[in-house]
Design a protein around this motif. Structure first.
Motif, mmCIF file in Angstrom:
data_model
loop_
_atom_site.group_PDB
_atom_site.id
_atom_site.type_symbol
_atom_site.label_atom_id
_atom_site.label_comp_id
_atom_site.label_asym_id
_atom_site.label_seq_id
_atom_site.Cartn_x
_atom_site.Cartn_y
_atom_site.Cartn_z
ATOM 1 N N ASP A 124 3.670 7.946 -14.454
ATOM 2 C CA ASP A 124 2.728 8.692 -13.627
ATOM 3 C C ASP A 124 2.597 7.988 -12.267
ATOM 4 O OD1 ASP A 124 0.592 9.895 -12.412
ATOM 5 O OD2 ASP A 124 -0.753 9.763 -14.141
ATOM 6 N N ASP A 138 0.429 8.205 -10.124
ATOM 7 C CA ASP A 138 -0.941 7.777 -9.843
ATOM 8 C C ASP A 138 -1.239 6.384 -10.402
ATOM 9 O OD1 ASP A 138 -1.896 9.825 -8.261
ATOM 10 O OD2 ASP A 138 -2.379 11.096 -9.975
ATOM 11 N N VAL A 139 -0.536 6.001 -11.474
ATOM 12 C CA VAL A 139 -0.737 4.652 -12.012
ATOM 13 C C VAL A 139 -0.201 3.627 -11.005
ATOM 14 C CG1 VAL A 139 -0.119 3.064 -13.860
ATOM 15 C CG2 VAL A 139 -0.663 5.423 -14.395
ATOM 16 N N ARG A 161 0.068 4.160 -7.829
ATOM 17 C CA ARG A 161 -0.835 4.197 -6.676
ATOM 18 C C ARG A 161 -2.099 3.388 -6.946
ATOM 19 N NH1 ARG A 161 0.025 8.283 -2.873
ATOM 20 N NH2 ARG A 161 -2.160 8.797 -2.662
ATOM 21 N N LEU A 162 -2.561 3.430 -8.194
ATOM 22 C CA LEU A 162 -3.734 2.628 -8.542
ATOM 23 C C LEU A 162 -3.451 1.149 -8.293
ATOM 24 C CD1 LEU A 162 -6.583 2.507 -10.041
ATOM 25 C CD2 LEU A 162 -5.237 1.844 -12.031
ATOM 26 N N ALA A 163 -2.295 0.684 -8.780
ATOM 27 C CA ALA A 163 -1.935 -0.723 -8.576
ATOM 28 C C ALA A 163 -1.811 -1.024 -7.083
ATOM 29 C CB ALA A 163 -0.635 -1.041 -9.301
ATOM 30 N N LYS A 164 -1.194 -0.095 -6.350
ATOM 31 C CA LYS A 164 -1.039 -0.320 -4.906
ATOM 32 C C LYS A 164 -2.391 -0.347 -4.205
ATOM 33 C CE LYS A 164 3.625 1.360 -4.107
ATOM 34 N NZ LYS A 164 4.401 2.577 -3.798
ATOM 35 N N SER A 165 -3.333 0.474 -4.700
ATOM 36 C CA SER A 165 -4.649 0.485 -4.058
ATOM 37 C C SER A 165 -5.350 -0.864 -4.244
ATOM 38 C CB SER A 165 -5.517 1.609 -4.613
ATOM 39 O OG SER A 165 -6.123 1.216 -5.833
ATOM 40 N N PHE A 166 -4.941 -1.598 -5.292
ATOM 41 C CA PHE A 166 -5.451 -2.962 -5.478
ATOM 42 C C PHE A 166 -4.589 -3.963 -4.711
ATOM 43 C CE2 PHE A 166 -7.151 -1.412 -9.765
ATOM 44 C CZ PHE A 166 -8.449 -1.316 -9.318
ATOM 45 N N THR A 167 -3.806 -3.471 -3.758
ATOM 46 C CA THR A 167 -2.920 -4.275 -2.890
ATOM 47 C C THR A 167 -1.771 -4.943 -3.654
ATOM 48 O OG1 THR A 167 -4.073 -6.422 -3.026
ATOM 49 C CG2 THR A 167 -4.896 -4.832 -1.397
ATOM 50 N N ALA A 168 -1.292 -4.294 -4.729
ATOM 51 C CA ALA A 168 -0.151 -4.861 -5.449
ATOM 52 C C ALA A 168 1.112 -4.778 -4.584
ATOM 53 C CB ALA A 168 0.079 -4.088 -6.746
ATOM 54 N N GLN A 191 4.638 -7.031 -8.166
ATOM 55 C CA GLN A 191 3.495 -6.831 -9.076
ATOM 56 C C GLN A 191 3.527 -5.442 -9.714
ATOM 57 O OE1 GLN A 191 0.499 -7.966 -6.185
ATOM 58 N NE2 GLN A 191 -0.170 -9.653 -7.498
ATOM 59 N N LYS A 234 3.605 -5.617 -13.657
ATOM 60 C CA LYS A 234 2.377 -5.222 -14.335
ATOM 61 C C LYS A 234 2.390 -3.767 -14.782
ATOM 62 C CE LYS A 234 -0.452 -8.674 -12.052
ATOM 63 N NZ LYS A 234 -0.325 -9.647 -13.147
ATOM 64 N N ILE A 235 3.207 -2.939 -14.145
ATOM 65 C CA ILE A 235 3.191 -1.513 -14.482
ATOM 66 C C ILE A 235 4.542 -1.044 -15.046
ATOM 67 C CG2 ILE A 235 2.714 0.814 -13.651
ATOM 68 C CD1 ILE A 235 0.286 -0.934 -13.286
#
Ligand SMILES: Nc1ncnc2c1ncn2[C@@H]1O[C@H](COP(=O)(O)OP(=O)(O)O)[C@@H](O)[C@H]1O
Ligand SMILES: [Mg+2]
Lengths: 267, 261
Positions: free
Chosen positions: A157, A159-160, A162-169, A173, A177-178
């Motif tokens: 997905d 969006d998963v 994007r979630l990590a990227k929104s945490f500046t991954a 990473q 992590k994903i």
């Protein structure tokens, strides 16, 4: 209910184990006596006791364990290298749609080509050594692993990520992590298929040429018309396959312990 | 002198090129908005009007075609630790336990192990999930999973929370409980939030202000200040007699009756 459920389950499991063992005994009995009753001669189907005797003979005279060890070693090395290559390519292609687009016709062609047909070619290249066998094994193991990893990266997905990227991954990473953990369930599905194919790859290499390994023993026994030896060799090959498959399943239950039990395969 | 807004959009426009048709879709056009510290603002509008697009630009994941986005007075050009988002999907990672999921953001930001675990556990207690910290996501109900997602969002201590219809997949009762949790948590922590919703009562129950957007290309056509007490208690607030009038006003702005006729 929380007490009754596991107890009932355990009872069910025990019953299934008993049924399974019973079936095995019936199978052995049928193998022992049915061919004789049907008038099938031992050089077509030797009875289980004959095969057992032959097994003991081969241990003593034909260096059966040595040949089994050689085949197992080639299967192990080929499997590990093929899996590593498959995982690497699966992730690389999954992350680069351009690379996948450019390479996909070649991958498809190689995927469709019967891998075992490469065995004679590899023997021309590397002679009667372990390398052609390992190479066929790598080739045959590579595809199910690569396709499954590639599919997993594609199916993730966005969006998963994007979630990590929104945490500046950063890129690494996101991978570690994903993408990497997300690919584990399909990877193990691929490993199960690869485990059974690995033995075929090595066996074909050994059948085509060489003087070591179970494939050699198989060809030799067939030439000598020793059916019982052929049976022993087939059983040893199967045992190698079962051992590899068992290792894969054992690692899988550890790695994928988080999956709900209904999502895991029984075998 | 007014204080710097937590989140500010200045004349933001977003266009999407559609290469197949060679056309360009203007998703949002000339949007300016400003959210002060501790304020909770809802964004409502017809579907496809560009609400999610605005939120994505706020998070720094997608750039604006023109105009600027600021968080705490700093221009947003890429994802940064001051903004965190929450979607309708909980996006919990199935291979991580709940507490490990809550730690994800802090882990990426390099917070030391002990510190992030303490913070995650404290937040899970606040989000009323203390008994499920070591469970896996599939063992939790939808409402519990969304609470865990809220804890994960709060764990990085963002200046601004961006929420895109976070409760729209939940059943009506669970939704009210989570609204209550969110209202309390936002009030307790004094967080600033931009909250997208389709649910008009939810917008009235949770926010200080409501921004109403038009059909695509989305613009902000109306700004309504919700003048009802109990923003920290949405359950009580939705029972307030003034709620109905706000809902009617929103229905008119969104031309819902015309659409049904
Ligand atoms: N990545 C994209 N590429 C092209 N068009 C997009 C993209 N994202 C959104 N859009 C278009 O922009 C408009 C606004 O979308 P969105 O922000 O998701 O609306 P909302 O969240 O208000 O329902 C829609 O018409 C959608 O088709
Ligand atoms: Mg949307």
């Amino acid at each position: 209910m929380s007490v009754a459920r596991p107890a009932m389950l355990q009872l069910g499991v025990r019953r299934m184990v008993v049924a399974s063992a019973l079936l095995f005994v019936i199978f052995l009995a049928a193998w022992q006596w049915l061919p004789g009753l049907l008038g099938i001669p031992p050089f077509i189907i030797p009875s289980v006791s004959l095969v057992w005797q032959e097994f003991l003979h081969m241990l003593a005279r034909d260096r059966l364990l040595f040949h089994t060890g050689i085949t197992a070693m080639q299967v192990g090395v080929g499997f590990i290298l093929g899996v590593m290559l498959g995982v690497l390519c699966g992730f690389a292609l999954g992350m680069s749609p351009t690379a996948e687009f450019v390479l996909s016709p070649y991958i498809l062609a190689l995927q469709i080509a019967p891998k075992v047909a490469f065995a004679p070619l590899f023997i021309i290249w590397f002679g009667y050594t372990v390398y052609p066998k390992i190479l066929v094994c790598i080739l045959i193991v590579f595809f199910p692993v690569m396709i499954n990893v590639l599919g997993a990266v594609r199916a993730l997905d966005p969006d998963v990520v994007r979630l990590a990227k929104s945490f500046t991954a950063n890129r690494f990473q996101v991978f570690w992590k994903i993408e990497f953990p997300a690919a584990m369930p399909p990877l193990f599905a691929g490993l199960r298929i690869a485990a059974t194919l690995a033995v075929i790859g090595v066996l074909v290499g050994e059948l085509v040429g060489g003087n070591m390994g179970l494939g050699y023993l198989l060809a030799f026994s067939e030439g000598a018309g020793e059916t019982a030896k052929v049976f022993v060799t087939i059983i040893m090959l199967t045992l190698i396959g079962i051992a590899l498959y068992g290792i894969v399943v054992a690692v899988e239950t550890r790695v994928l312990h988080y999956l709900p039990s209904r999502a895991r395969l029984a075998i | 002198m007014p204080r710097t807004p937590r989140l500010e959009f200045r004349d933001v426009t977003k266009r999407f090129a559609n290469p197949r048709q060679g056309s360009v879709v203007v998703a949002v056009e000339g949007v300016s908005l400003s959210i002060a510290d501790g304020e909770v603002v809802s964004l409502i509008g017809p579907s496809g009007c560009g609400k999610s697009t605005l939120l994505n630009m706020g998070s720094g994941l997608d750039p604006a075609s023109s105009g600027e986005v600021y968080v705490d007075g700093e221009r947003v050009t890429k994802p940064n630790r001051h903004v965190a988002f929450m979607l309708q999907k909980d996006l919990l990672l199935p291979w991580r336990t709940i507490v490990e999921n809550v730690e994800l953001g802090q882990e990426i930001l390099g917070v030391p192990r002990g510190e992030r675990r303490d913070r995650a556990l404290a937040l899970l207690a606040k989000c009323r999930l203390p008994d499920f910290v070591h469970h896996y996501p599939h063992q939790l109900s939808g409402g519990m999973r969304q609470r865990a997602a809220l804890a994960r969002t709060l764990a990085v201590d963002p200046s601004v929370l961006l929420m895109d219809e976070p409760f729209s997949a939940l059943d009506a009762q669970t939704k009210m409980v989570l609204q209550q949790d969110l209202g309390r948590t936002l009030a307790d922590t004094g967080k600033t939030a931009l909250f997208i919703t389709h649910d008009l009562i939810e917008a009235v129950a949770l926010s200080d202000r409501i921004l109403v957007m038009s059909q695509r290309p989305g613009r902000i056509i109306e700004e309504i200040t919700v003048d009802i007490a109990d923003r920290d208690n949405p359950m009580r607030r939705r029972q307030h007699p003034k709620v109905a009038a706000y809902v009617v006003q929103l229905m008119n702005l969104l031309q819902i009756e015309q659409a049904a006729a």
